[in-house]
Motif scaffolding. Structure first.
Motif, PDB file in Angstrom:
ATOM      1  N   ASN A   1     -29.749  14.112  37.251  1.00  0.00           N
ATOM      2  CA  ASN A   1     -28.726  14.540  36.242  1.00  0.00           C
ATOM      3  C   ASN A   1     -27.968  15.567  35.766  1.00  0.00           C
ATOM      4  OD1 ASN A   1     -31.649  12.874  34.860  1.00  0.00           O
ATOM      5  ND2 ASN A   1     -29.698  11.467  34.017  1.00  0.00           N
ATOM      6  N   LEU A   2     -28.244  16.251  36.429  1.00  0.00           N
ATOM      7  CA  LEU A   2     -28.084  18.052  36.173  1.00  0.00           C
ATOM      8  C   LEU A   2     -26.799  17.684  36.881  1.00  0.00           C
ATOM      9  CD1 LEU A   2     -29.692  20.709  35.083  1.00  0.00           C
ATOM     10  CD2 LEU A   2     -28.342  19.827  33.489  1.00  0.00           C
ATOM     11  N   PHE A   3     -27.018  17.644  38.006  1.00  0.00           N
ATOM     12  CA  PHE A   3     -26.195  17.224  39.242  1.00  0.00           C
ATOM     13  C   PHE A   3     -25.109  15.897  39.182  1.00  0.00           C
ATOM     14  CE2 PHE A   3     -28.823  20.122  41.755  1.00  0.00           C
ATOM     15  CZ  PHE A   3     -28.206  20.235  42.703  1.00  0.00           C
ATOM     16  N   PHE A   4     -25.407  14.662  38.529  1.00  0.00           N
ATOM     17  CA  PHE A   4     -24.462  14.237  38.334  1.00  0.00           C
ATOM     18  C   PHE A   4     -23.329  14.948  37.331  1.00  0.00           C
ATOM     19  CE2 PHE A   4     -28.165  10.318  38.097  1.00  0.00           C
ATOM     20  CZ  PHE A   4     -27.842  10.779  38.920  1.00  0.00           C
ATOM     21  N   ALA A   5     -23.725  15.189  36.444  1.00  0.00           N
ATOM     22  CA  ALA A   5     -22.874  16.789  34.971  1.00  0.00           C
ATOM     23  C   ALA A   5     -22.331  16.987  36.094  1.00  0.00           C
ATOM     24  CB  ALA A   5     -23.501  16.480  34.239  1.00  0.00           C
ATOM     25  N   LEU A   6     -22.767  17.744  37.044  1.00  0.00           N
ATOM     26  CA  LEU A   6     -21.709  18.674  37.510  1.00  0.00           C
ATOM     27  C   LEU A   6     -20.937  18.204  38.390  1.00  0.00           C
ATOM     28  CD1 LEU A   6     -21.151  21.827  38.109  1.00  0.00           C
ATOM     29  CD2 LEU A   6     -23.201  21.408  39.862  1.00  0.00           C
ATOM     30  N   HIS A   7     -21.096  17.200  38.900  1.00  0.00           N
ATOM     31  CA  HIS A   7     -20.023  16.269  40.202  1.00  0.00           C
ATOM     32  C   HIS A   7     -19.042  16.523  39.216  1.00  0.00           C
ATOM     33  CE1 HIS A   7     -18.922  12.833  42.558  1.00  0.00           C
ATOM     34  NE2 HIS A   7     -18.745  13.760  43.781  1.00  0.00           N
ATOM     35  N   GLU A   8     -18.986  15.645  38.188  1.00  0.00           N
ATOM     36  CA  GLU A   8     -18.158  14.897  37.699  1.00  0.00           C
ATOM     37  C   GLU A   8     -17.236  16.159  37.233  1.00  0.00           C
ATOM     38  OE1 GLU A   8     -17.581  11.662  37.517  1.00  0.00           O
ATOM     39  OE2 GLU A   8     -16.091  11.755  35.899  1.00  0.00           O
ATOM     40  N   ALA A   9     -18.077  16.726  36.158  1.00  0.00           N
ATOM     41  CA  ALA A   9     -16.895  18.609  36.042  1.00  0.00           C
ATOM     42  C   ALA A   9     -16.149  19.149  37.258  1.00  0.00           C
ATOM     43  CB  ALA A   9     -18.229  19.371  35.634  1.00  0.00           C
ATOM     44  N   LEU A  10     -16.646  18.946  38.931  1.00  0.00           N
ATOM     45  CA  LEU A  10     -16.063  19.486  39.467  1.00  0.00           C
ATOM     46  C   LEU A  10     -14.518  18.775  40.081  1.00  0.00           C
ATOM     47  CD1 LEU A  10     -18.797  20.526  41.848  1.00  0.00           C
ATOM     48  CD2 LEU A  10     -17.410  21.999  40.354  1.00  0.00           C
ATOM     49  N   GLN A  11     -14.531  17.039  39.532  1.00  0.00           N
ATOM     50  CA  GLN A  11     -14.264  16.221  39.744  1.00  0.00           C
ATOM     51  C   GLN A  11     -12.960  16.731  38.652  1.00  0.00           C
ATOM     52  OE1 GLN A  11     -13.849  13.435  42.183  1.00  0.00           O
ATOM     53  NE2 GLN A  11     -11.385  12.728  41.154  1.00  0.00           N
ATOM     54  N   GLU A  12     -13.357  16.553  37.326  1.00  0.00           N
ATOM     55  CA  GLU A  12     -12.068  17.155  35.964  1.00  0.00           C
ATOM     56  C   GLU A  12     -11.173  18.511  37.147  1.00  0.00           C
ATOM     57  OE1 GLU A  12     -13.724  15.585  32.167  1.00  0.00           O
ATOM     58  OE2 GLU A  12     -14.265  17.855  32.599  1.00  0.00           O
ATOM     59  N   ILE A  13     -12.198  18.916  37.459  1.00  0.00           N
ATOM     60  CA  ILE A  13     -11.787  20.080  37.760  1.00  0.00           C
ATOM     61  C   ILE A  13     -10.481  20.085  39.028  1.00  0.00           C
ATOM     62  CG2 ILE A  13     -11.623  22.695  39.756  1.00  0.00           C
ATOM     63  CD1 ILE A  13     -14.098  22.733  37.493  1.00  0.00           C
ATOM     64  N   GLU A  14     -11.025  19.245  39.822  1.00  0.00           N
ATOM     65  CA  GLU A  14      -9.845  18.509  41.579  1.00  0.00           C
ATOM     66  C   GLU A  14      -8.520  18.102  40.572  1.00  0.00           C
ATOM     67  OE1 GLU A  14     -11.705  17.279  44.893  1.00  0.00           O
ATOM     68  OE2 GLU A  14     -10.962  15.757  45.044  1.00  0.00           O
ATOM     69  N   GLU A  15      -8.837  17.060  39.712  1.00  0.00           N
ATOM     70  CA  GLU A  15      -7.701  16.469  39.421  1.00  0.00           C
ATOM     71  C   GLU A  15      -6.513  17.453  38.632  1.00  0.00           C
ATOM     72  OE1 GLU A  15      -9.665  12.849  36.954  1.00  0.00           O
ATOM     73  OE2 GLU A  15     -10.534  12.559  38.193  1.00  0.00           O
ATOM     74  N   GLU A  16      -7.659  18.286  38.087  1.00  0.00           N
ATOM     75  CA  GLU A  16      -6.626  19.299  37.295  1.00  0.00           C
ATOM     76  C   GLU A  16      -5.856  19.777  38.209  1.00  0.00           C
ATOM     77  OE1 GLU A  16      -8.226  21.947  33.971  1.00  0.00           O
ATOM     78  OE2 GLU A  16      -5.926  22.519  32.988  1.00  0.00           O
ATOM     79  N   GLY A  17      -6.708  21.058  39.129  1.00  0.00           N
ATOM     80  CA  GLY A  17      -5.800  21.674  39.859  1.00  0.00           C
ATOM     81  C   GLY A  17      -6.733  23.484  39.778  1.00  0.00           C
ATOM     82  N   LEU A  18      -7.179  24.197  40.558  1.00  0.00           N
ATOM     83  CA  LEU A  18      -7.872  25.004  40.063  1.00  0.00           C
ATOM     84  C   LEU A  18      -6.932  25.538  39.424  1.00  0.00           C
ATOM     85  CD1 LEU A  18     -10.343  26.773  40.377  1.00  0.00           C
ATOM     86  CD2 LEU A  18     -10.078  27.396  42.511  1.00  0.00           C
ATOM     87  N   GLU A  19      -5.033  25.871  40.170  1.00  0.00           N
ATOM     88  CA  GLU A  19      -4.583  26.943  39.945  1.00  0.00           C
ATOM     89  C   GLU A  19      -4.497  26.515  38.692  1.00  0.00           C
ATOM     90  OE1 GLU A  19      -1.104  28.571  42.222  1.00  0.00           O
ATOM     91  OE2 GLU A  19      -2.042  27.651  43.834  1.00  0.00           O
ATOM     92  N   ALA A  20      -3.444  25.797  38.501  1.00  0.00           N
ATOM     93  CA  ALA A  20      -3.052  24.740  37.005  1.00  0.00           C
ATOM     94  C   ALA A  20      -4.761  24.612  36.424  1.00  0.00           C
ATOM     95  CB  ALA A  20      -3.075  23.533  36.765  1.00  0.00           C
ATOM     96  N   ARG A  21      -5.893  25.218  36.039  1.00  0.00           N
ATOM     97  CA  ARG A  21      -6.889  25.609  35.759  1.00  0.00           C
ATOM     98  C   ARG A  21      -6.821  27.080  34.873  1.00  0.00           C
ATOM     99  NH1 ARG A  21     -11.898  22.280  34.720  1.00  0.00           N
ATOM    100  NH2 ARG A  21     -13.038  23.384  34.021  1.00  0.00           N
ATOM    101  N   HIS A  22      -6.705  28.031  36.088  1.00  0.00           N
ATOM    102  CA  HIS A  22      -6.364  29.173  35.654  1.00  0.00           C
ATOM    103  C   HIS A  22      -5.668  29.741  35.137  1.00  0.00           C
ATOM    104  CE1 HIS A  22      -7.501  30.401  39.608  1.00  0.00           C
ATOM    105  NE2 HIS A  22     -10.086  29.762  38.864  1.00  0.00           N
TER     106      HIS A  22
END
Lengths: 379, 379
Positions: A259-280
């Motif tokens: 379950n914790l890995f499901f959540a982390l995976h989804e959060a990493l997917q959100e980051i990928e969609e936003e883009g790391l530079e845009a997030r920074h």
């Protein structure tokens, strides 16, 4: 532990909070839904594929090609424990930069592991001048590691790491960087900086719930672990065993929480969609807005303004304002969590985190609105 | 770690499984909903009240008045690690019963912590005769601890603990019991048996997702921890620090995962509603039914039938059946997870868990139906 019957609580009746403290940060509905996906076995082929994918995505955010990039089954402190427990053997020397609470914790952990600690200290709220860390290494050239906290959660200060990384890459000393509060919020750049061991936590700028500690080890760090004369005292955090399980071989070690890995995976997917530079960029923009608003209301930065972190702001309240009482009022009356101080900053500061999903204009507006209603900084 | 790009996965597309392996067990919708309740801060007063309540409920299930009853932020293996790391100092003697995989893991952990291990071994699938453990103590009366695994997940055997508990209570040696697969499924009775340190995991008979390790320490065990000459090598698992945080003082130590505690709290609530005795009865009844059905199909018990655990059944398949291939078929074609063997039982057995919500007639029927469709044991 309670000595008498505590008031009975029900999870469904817990009041939600806007999490603007030093972490955990607000978790999106999408990530919470992933968290609640039906549990899978720790050796289910579907889950093993997900683990591989988490490792791959973490490499992208760490900025590394390190094969040994995984998530430890524990909180950020378990990441720190894993980094030090795997690298240090009794009698080793560890140069530890201390400019806040978490540097102090690293030194304490290193001592417990039998290392001789060379502490390089700076006042809380200041940075450690790279030259001082480098000088400490010149005095202790055979040190096993040199460690610093990239983003000191206790002070809001951003530690420069580039010069030290470049210097240490020409030595046999490993560079350990605590990126608990930096990963996902500001660039870390494991390979570009020359970091040998970098660890973080899921509940800060990555936007997932707490419970896992991403960690990445360079090949020379892995060599140090593999060549140890005495085994790692903690079987649970032994990176060799963790790599055998979380890595390609997938040999059973412990029951990783799907379950914790499901959540982390989804959060990493959100980051990928936003883009790391845009997030920074978002963290930088929103943090600057917060400091502008607070400055206009008489709050002052606790730490060095020249090295202020975007995502974590430690502030003294305007004269006469009771930081502890007002923090409780903020929580109880407005449902907004900010952090109190740690150590010497205890009763006098607020630590405000705008991290992950919390790094939004709406967060700033809600916080500043409550500050105004509470009459803080008004004349 | 993947060396090339793995197939991208999406959490929402993961196929659900009926978890009838050695853990994790199926988590109810109600507990999954609690897991996904919005994250709270680790120092939020609401969360601290919940922590107190979790401690209180855990005491009921452990059968203890131990004040030091809490949940460690890690999996069941972290519970084992915490138990041994806190009690053992370098040079101590540890008497470790080994009659399966997890006893061997305990011995390995104890050695890494610098203890001299006196191994008392029995063949996998047998129990350790209490008299042999007591004899080992007579030969090593100054041993710091004597440890056994109550429910050996690798073999399905239930280890008698009463005689050893009664004997050790008159000595200075601490009795450590691994209740990872027993707590919530069969009676443990920490105080009645005289157990000094007992740990478990959330994802077996308690019915919560993996990620926390409930642990309970008697006052004499806490005294041993408090009187240590050298600090616990693992800062992360130091029970003194954990008690200061999870206990009444609530001093910050690490960022406990509120979401995992929400789920554990809800699972403990479910147990309270069912009643612990009724829950034990259910595990017993359903386990017996499983063995009856499998016996009729030519499966044979791996372990001593006189000491069979209700909740975990290790079986050899009928002659000619390929345990590994059929286990994969069960997973892929029927969505049912059972476990393979560990160590010497590797390729020849299935380990079937009927634990927590998995302990139902419906589970048995679905499993047996699939076994029949796969033609296992048919003539």
């Amino acid at each position: 532990m309670p000595s008498s019957s505590p008031s009975r609580v029900s999870v469904s009746q817990l009041k939600p909070r806007l999490l603007l403290g030093p972490g955990p940060s607000p978790v999106s509905g999408r990530v919470l839904r992933a968290l609640a996906h039906p549990t899978l076995g720790h050796l289910d082929p579907q889950f093993l594929t997900l683990l591989d994918d988490v490792s791959l995505r973490l490499r992208g955010i760490f900025g590394t090609g390190n094969e040994a990039t995984l998530a430890v089954s524990g909180t950020g402190s378990a990441g720190m424990q894993a980094a030090l427990a795997n690298l240090l053997q009794p009698g080793d020397t560890a140069i530890v930069g201390i400019h806040g609470y978490f540097g102090g914790r690293m030194a304490e952990m290193a001592r417990r592991l039998g290392a001789g600690v060379v502490a390089v200290e700076a006042e809380w709220g200041r940075v450690l001048e790279p030259e001082r860390l480098i000088d400490a290494h010149r005095a202790h050239p055979r040190a096993r590691l040199l460690s610093v906290v990239h983003a000191e959660t206790s002070t809001g200060v951003r530690q420069p790491i580039r010069e030290v990384g470049a210097y240490l890459s020409g030595t046999e000393t490993l560079f350990v960087v605590d990126a608990v509060t930096s990963l996902g919020g500001i660039p870390v750049g494991v390979d570009a900086v020359g970091i040998d061991v970098c660890y973080s936590a899921t509940q800060k700028c990555l936007g997932a719930p707490p419970g896992l500690a991403p960690i990445s080890l360079s090949s020379r760090a892995v060599d140090v672990v593999r060549r140890r004369k005495v085994p790692v005292s903690s079987w649970y955090l032994d990176v060799g065993l963790l790599m055998d399980y979380l890595g390609a071989g997938h040999v059973y070690h412990h029951t990783a929480s799907s379950n914790l890995f499901f959540a982390l995976h989804e959060a990493l997917q959100e980051i990928e969609e936003e883009g790391l530079e845009a997030r920074h960029d978002r963290h930088r923009r929103v943090g600057a807005r917060l400091r502008l608003e607070l400055g206009a209301r008489g709050f002052t930065l606790f730490g060095d303004p020249g090295h202020q972190l975007p995502e974590l702001t430690s502030v003294r309240l305007p004269d006469g304002a009771d930081a502890v009482r007002l923090r409780h009022a903020l929580l109880e009356r407005y449902g907004i969590e900010v952090g109190g101080g740690l150590g010497p900053t205890g009763a006098s500061v607020w630590r405000i985190g705008l991290m992950g999903n919390g790094a939004s204009e709406a967060s700033v507006e809600r916080l500043v609105g409550a500050v105004d209603e509470l009459g803080i900084g008004s004349v």
